[in-house]
Design a protein around this motif. Sequence first.
Motif, PDB file in Angstrom:
ATOM      1  N   TRP A  28       0.824  -1.214   0.000  1.00 55.25           N
ATOM      2  CA  TRP A  28       0.000   0.000   0.000  1.00 55.25           C
ATOM      3  C   TRP A  28       0.857   1.262   0.000  1.00 55.25           C
ATOM      4  CZ3 TRP A  28      -4.864   0.213  -1.313  1.00 55.25           C
ATOM      5  CH2 TRP A  28      -5.653  -0.939  -1.187  1.00 55.25           C
ATOM      6  N   ALA A  29       2.110   1.150   0.403  1.00 52.82           N
ATOM      7  CA  ALA A  29       2.998   2.311   0.386  1.00 52.82           C
ATOM      8  C   ALA A  29       3.259   2.784  -1.041  1.00 52.82           C
ATOM      9  CB  ALA A  29       4.307   1.984   1.092  1.00 52.82           C
ATOM     10  N   LEU A  30       2.940   1.946  -2.027  1.00 52.37           N
ATOM     11  CA  LEU A  30       3.106   2.342  -3.423  1.00 52.37           C
ATOM     12  C   LEU A  30       2.155   3.475  -3.814  1.00 52.37           C
ATOM     13  CD1 LEU A  30       3.649  -1.093  -5.183  1.00 52.37           C
ATOM     14  CD2 LEU A  30       5.346   0.689  -4.730  1.00 52.37           C
ATOM     15  N   LEU A  31       1.206   3.794  -2.955  1.00 51.90           N
ATOM     16  CA  LEU A  31       0.314   4.924  -3.226  1.00 51.90           C
ATOM     17  C   LEU A  31       1.098   6.211  -3.452  1.00 51.90           C
ATOM     18  CD1 LEU A  31      -2.638   4.401  -0.718  1.00 51.90           C
ATOM     19  CD2 LEU A  31      -2.743   4.317  -3.211  1.00 51.90           C
ATOM     20  N   VAL A  32       2.254   6.331  -2.810  1.00 50.63           N
ATOM     21  CA  VAL A  32       3.041   7.555  -2.986  1.00 50.63           C
ATOM     22  C   VAL A  32       3.536   7.707  -4.425  1.00 50.63           C
ATOM     23  CG1 VAL A  32       3.737   7.655  -0.564  1.00 50.63           C
ATOM     24  CG2 VAL A  32       5.239   6.555  -2.229  1.00 50.63           C
ATOM     25  N   LEU A  33       3.560   6.623  -5.181  1.00 56.46           N
ATOM     26  CA  LEU A  33       4.013   6.713  -6.564  1.00 56.46           C
ATOM     27  C   LEU A  33       3.009   7.452  -7.453  1.00 56.46           C
ATOM     28  CD1 LEU A  33       5.764   3.280  -7.121  1.00 56.46           C
ATOM     29  CD2 LEU A  33       6.739   5.469  -6.426  1.00 56.46           C
ATOM     30  N   LEU A  34       1.830   7.745  -6.916  1.00 59.42           N
ATOM     31  CA  LEU A  34       0.894   8.608  -7.627  1.00 59.42           C
ATOM     32  C   LEU A  34       1.474  10.011  -7.804  1.00 59.42           C
ATOM     33  CD1 LEU A  34      -2.459   7.565  -5.913  1.00 59.42           C
ATOM     34  CD2 LEU A  34      -1.737   7.052  -8.255  1.00 59.42           C
TER      35      LEU A  34
END
Length: 82
Positions: A28-34
């Motif tokens: 879920w930390a991949l949200l920052v890749l937005l």
Amino acid sequence: RRARRAYLACIWLPLALGLAIALGGNPWALLVLLLLLPAVLLSLPILAQAQGMLLVAVLKGTGMYELGYGVLLAVGLVLGSS
């Protein structure tokens, strides 16, 4: 010149941190890749050696970027801990 490098590091290292957290077990930390597109758009004037008043918009965008990063990382960490 060093200040520009430091600025770019402050924009790009948090995204790398989000990726590292995701690889560590919290996808879920991949949200920052937005924020990849805003990071690119904020970096372009710096790389183009913009000066003076042209940097005011970059400063405003940086504040919004930091806010977005904090919110997205917090949401990702909360969702990952469920």
